[in-house]
Every structure is written in structure tokens, then in C-alpha cells.
Design a protein around this motif. Structure first.
Motif, short mmCIF file in Angstrom:
data_model
loop_
_atom_site.label_atom_id
_atom_site.label_comp_id
_atom_site.label_asym_id
_atom_site.label_seq_id
_atom_site.Cartn_x
_atom_site.Cartn_y
_atom_site.Cartn_z
N ALA A 22 0.78 -1.36 -0.09
CA ALA A 22 -0.17 -0.05 0.06
C ALA A 22 0.86 1.26 0.07
O ALA A 22 0.36 2.28 -0.55
CB ALA A 22 -0.83 0.02 0.99
N ILE A 23 2.03 1.31 0.78
CA ILE A 23 2.85 2.47 0.55
C ILE A 23 3.29 2.96 -0.65
O ILE A 23 3.35 3.87 -1.06
CB ILE A 23 4.25 2.08 1.45
N THR A 24 3.46 1.82 -1.67
CA THR A 24 3.82 2.15 -2.86
C THR A 24 2.79 2.77 -3.93
O THR A 24 3.09 3.52 -4.95
CB THR A 24 4.40 0.99 -3.63
N LEU A 25 1.41 2.54 -3.37
CA LEU A 25 0.23 3.24 -4.40
C LEU A 25 0.40 4.44 -4.66
O LEU A 25 0.50 5.06 -5.88
CB LEU A 25 -1.01 2.60 -3.97
N PRO A 26 0.07 5.33 -3.65
CA PRO A 26 0.18 6.85 -4.04
C PRO A 26 1.56 7.34 -4.26
O PRO A 26 1.80 8.53 -4.84
CB PRO A 26 -0.37 7.58 -2.62
N PHE A 27 2.80 6.77 -3.77
CA PHE A 27 3.92 7.04 -4.22
C PHE A 27 4.17 7.19 -5.82
O PHE A 27 4.77 7.99 -6.28
CB PHE A 27 4.94 5.92 -3.71
N GLY A 28 3.67 6.23 -6.38
CA GLY A 28 3.60 6.03 -7.85
C GLY A 28 3.04 7.56 -8.36
O GLY A 28 3.35 7.98 -9.53
N SER A 150 0.78 7.71 3.99
CA SER A 150 2.22 7.95 4.11
C SER A 150 2.98 8.22 2.74
O SER A 150 3.79 8.74 2.64
CB SER A 150 3.03 6.85 5.04
N GLY A 151 2.66 7.60 1.58
CA GLY A 151 3.04 7.70 0.30
C GLY A 151 2.54 9.05 -0.34
O GLY A 151 3.38 9.62 -0.83
N ILE A 152 1.65 9.49 0.35
CA ILE A 152 0.97 10.78 -0.17
C ILE A 152 1.98 11.96 0.45
O ILE A 152 2.43 12.62 -0.07
CB ILE A 152 -0.34 11.09 -0.07
#
Length: 471
Positions: A22-28, A150-152
Motif C-alpha cells: 500500500a505504501i507504493t500506491l500513492p507514491f507512484g 504515508s505515500g502521499i
């Protein structure tokens, strides 16, 4: 180990694996803004070609959710989750050594496909592992939401710090430890599937993908004439009409148009669209403007989004409180208006002399974060509250499609206006041009959100006149 202890261990590792992914989802979505200007210089590109790094990802992200959700139920949630990890991992690993902009765009689109699969299957794995509505289930989903958030919040900052030291290519390596961790834990996740899952609505999904893709192409197509753009939009409208007709004939439609007849669901969908106009555009393009327009370092550009990100978290509890005090109308008006005021402040400050651009950007982003965080805490709940339980799954899927689809369109439109990249022949290029274009975008966004807020109030008033309970 006892059976009960093994079950607890399996539950823990399921949460850890899903949270890591899930951390990588908004990071992209969020970190690419820090990279755009540098990628443009590397490949001597700008404008529409460069914006496809954003649009390709958002388009495949939005459309893959529909397919992956149904396919996971039929083929196995763990199996599809593993496929998503593989696609995201390979796409980002290869992006590190991409030889051309075309290759990089294709790899970003593949990463969006994998990310959509992870978004559809991660929560499904948690729901299957914690079938009862109890505290462990609530904690698991809270962990998923916090990880995605957290990715955002920290994606642009981490990406900027990495880029400062190692260049834009190294930023794609940040995804890999999280993907590898989730992959190593696959063996500890119990398989789950629904043998009675409905068939995949290939016609509905195909029409939706084509419609959304044509609109993005009309917005972002390089060198297209006004006639061609109008033609693409016209075809998209025709496909949308056909989609509505086809889905009304389906027993298990992928996109249920009838849900939009529900006034509250319709208003929350419009509120979500405003959220994407305010938050998603800022998340992607404020770091890009900070680098290309204000001359900031990648690390400073990544930090520029923190005022909004912090308030997106901190203001979430205000949503239920505001609904209880002011009702749905007050909630919608307050959230959208606050975000619109934030964009208006960004517009006013970016057209003023120093140091007002920096001061106004921080203040404007804070208002967008305040309004967006307050809305984010209650939009999904309010959208689902008036939907019959037997239609809850379909409604939740459609609302997520609205969420990502509106983000794809908002970001595509913003990219066409801001046009980050290398513009050697453009008279209004460099810092002044990029800043001026983003200021104009922020002003238009504020006006659009205020107009949508007015439309929402009209729709809610119509609901009251038709005899529905007062919102």
C-alpha cells in the motif's frame, strides 16, 4: 505452534504484506512531479509527451481496478496480488535503466496496471482474512489507510532526497524494498477466492476504458487540432451513452449507472471530483512547479507538499464532526469551499512579487489539505450510507472508480496547462512561464470547485423537495 497461534501469525503477515504494498500506491502518483523536469532534460522532451508519464500511469491505474476486483474473486486474491507485485516491481526496476522516453512511458503505464491490481486485491485480502467486523479488522484497514497516506505525505520528500543524491533514475528503486518484502511474505498469506463470483463484464469494462482513454487523449494529444479534439470527445460521449445502455442490460455490471440516481451518492461523487482537482493536482504538480518554476532543489520541492499532506491526516476527524453539526450540505459546502479558497490563494500569491509566492503557496496548500482532509474522512461513508446492503460491493467499486478516474482526468488537464519540461522554442518558458501557467490553473480550479459546490447544493435541495430526509 498451536492452530490459533498460526492463525494469528498468518493474519499479522497478511497485514504486513498488504501494508508494504500500500505504501507504493500513492507514491507512484505523487513522486513523479519531482522527477518531471529532470526527465525532460535527459530526453530533451516537454509538453504532451512528458505528461504521458503521469497520464499513462493514472489511466491504467484507474481502469485496472475494475478488472482486478472481479478477476481476484474468481481466480484468487493472493494470486492476483502476487501478479500486481510482479508487474510493479519489474516495471520500476526496468524504469531505472529506461533508454528512451517512450520506454519510460510504457513502463509507467505497466506500473499503473500493477498498482490498480494491488489496490483492488489488498483490501480484499484483509477482508477475507478478517471476515468479522471486529477490532482486528478495523486495525488492519486503518493500517492500510495509514500506509497509503504515508505515500502521499512523504513520497515527494523521499523522492526529492534520493534524487538530490543519485538522480531521477534512482527514485524508481525506492519502490523495490516494499515490493520485495510483500513478495517474500506471499507464502504466509492464506489463499482466498469466491467460486460463486459473477462473470467479468468485459463489454462494460472495455467501453469504460475506451471512453476514459479518449477523453485523456483529447486533453493531452500533442499537436491535435481543435476539430480532432472535438471529434475524440464526441466519440467518447457516444461510448458513454452506449456504456449506460449496455450496463443496464447486464445482470452483474462493472459500472452501475443507476447508482448515480441516488442524490447523496451523486453529490459525494462530485465532492470526490473536487477533492482530486484540489489535492491530486497539487500533489503531482506543486513539486514539479517548485523545481521548474521556483528553482527549488528536488528535496525542497518534495518538502513543499508537506503542509497539505500533514493536514490531510490531521483534519480527517473533522469530517464526522462537521456532518453531525452542519449536515451533508454544510459538510459539502465547507470542504469544497475551503479547497477552492486554497487554490485561489495559490493563484493570487504566484502572481505577486517575492516572498509572497512561497508564503501563499504554503498557506494555500494548507487550506487545500484542511478541506481535503475533512472531506476524506467522510466521503466514502456518506456515499455508502444510503445504498442497500446487497448493492454495497458494487457501489464501493464504482466509487473507487470515480476516485481514480476523476484523478486521471484532473491530472491530465493540469498537465496540458502546466506543460513541465524542456521548451526551447517557447517564448514563455522557464521559471516565469511555468509559474504563470500553474497560477492560471489554480485560479480556474478554484472557480470550477465553487461551481460544483453550487451544483451540489442544488442537487441536495432537489432531494429534499422529492421527499427524502433532510441532509
Amino acid at each position: 505452534m498451536s492452530v490459533r497461534g498460526a492463525a494469528r501469525g498468518s493474519a499479522l503477515w497478511t497485514v504486513v504484506a498488504v501494508v508494504a504494498a500500500a505504501i507504493t500506491l500513492p507514491f507512484g502518483e505523487s513522486v513523479i512531479g519531482v522527477q518531471l523536469a529532470a526527465i525532460g532534460r535527459t530526453f530533451d522532451a516537454g509538453g504532451a509527451p512528458l505528461q504521458w508519464l503521469v497520464n499513462g500511469y493514472m489511466l491504467t491505474f484507474a481502469t485496472s481496478i475494475l478488472v482486478a476486483g472481479v478477476a481476484a474473486d474468481k481466480l484468487g486474491r493472493r494470486r492476483l496480488f502476487a501478479a500486481g507485485l510482479l508487474v510493479v516491481g519489474l516495471a520500476n526496476a526496468l524504469a531505472i535503466v529506461a533508454p528512451s522516453l517512450g520506454w519510460l512511458i510504457g513502463l509507467r503505464a505497466a506500473a499503473g496496471l500493477g498498482a490498480g491490481t494491488l489496490l483492488a486485491t489488498g483490501p480484499a485480502l484483509l477482508a477475507a482474512r478478517f471476515p468479522d467486523d471486529d477490532k482486528p479488522r478495523a486495525r488492519a484497514f486503518a493500517a492500510f489507510g495509514s500506509a497509503a497516506g504515508s505515500g502521499i505525505a512523504f513520497g515527494p520528500l523521499v523522492g526529492g532526497l534520493v534524487m538530490d543524491q543519485f538522480g531521477w533514475r534512482a527514485v524508481f528503486a525506492v519502490y523495490l524494498p516494499f515490493i520485495v518484502l510483500a513478495a517474500l511474505l506471499l507464502g504466509r498469506i492464506a489463499p482466498s477466492r469466491n467460486p460463486d463470483a459473477p462473470p467479468i463484464d468485459a463489454a462494460g469494462i472495455g467501453l469504460f476504458v475506451a471512453c476514459l482513454g479518449l477523453v485523456v487523449l483529447a486533453i493531452q494529444g500533442s499537436g491535435y487540432t481543435a476539430t480532432l479534439r472535438a471529434g475524440l470527445v464526441g466519440v467518447a460521449i457516444g461510448l458513454l451513452v452506449l456504456l449506460v445502455w449496455v450496463e443496464r442490460t447486464q445482470t452483474h455490471p462493472a459500472v452501475e449507472p443507476g447508482l448515480f440516481a441516488n442524490p447523496t451518492f451523486r453529490v459525494m461523487s462530485l465532492t470526490m471530483t473536487c477533492w482530486q482537482i484540489g489535492v491530486a493536482i497539487s500533489m503531482v504538480y506543486v513539486p514539479a512547479v517548485a523545481v521548474a518554476g521556483l528553482g527549488a532543489s528536488p528535496a525542497a520541492a518534495g518538502a513543499s507538499i508537506l503542509p497539505m499532506a500533514v493536514l490531510l491526516f490531521a483534519a480527517t476527524p473533522l469530517g464526522p464532526w462537521l456532518v453531525s453539526r452542519a449536515g451533508i450540505r454544510g459538510f459539502v459546502l465547507a470542504c469544497i469551499t475551503t479547497m477552492a479558497l486554497g487554490d485561489a490563494l495559490v493563484w493570487a500569491s504566484l502572481t505577486a512579487p517575492a516572498p509572497w509566492p512561497t508564503i501563499g503557496l504554503v498557506a494555500g496548500l494548507s487550506l487545500i489539505g484542511l478541506g481535503g482532509g475533512t472531506a476524506n474522512g467522510s466521503m466514502d461513508n456518506l456515499a455508502m450510507a444510503t445504498i442497500a446492503p446487497e448493492r454495497a460491493g458494487m457501489a464501493a467499486g464504482l466509487f473507487q472508480t470515480v476516485r481514480i478516474g476523476s484523478a486521471a482526468l484532473a491530472v491530465a488537464a493540469a498537465g496540458a496547462v502546466v506543460a513541465i519540461g524542456h521548451h526551447p522554442s517557447e517564448s514563455l518558458s522557464g521559471e516565469a512561464g511555468v509559474t504563470a501557467r500553474y497560477a492560471m490553473l489554480a485560479g480556474v480550479s478554484a472557480l470550477v470547485m465553487l461551481a460544483v459546490a453550487g451544483l451540489c447544493l442544488v442537487l441536495l435541495q432537489s432531494k429534499i423537495r422529492k421527499g427524502h430526509p433532510s441532509p
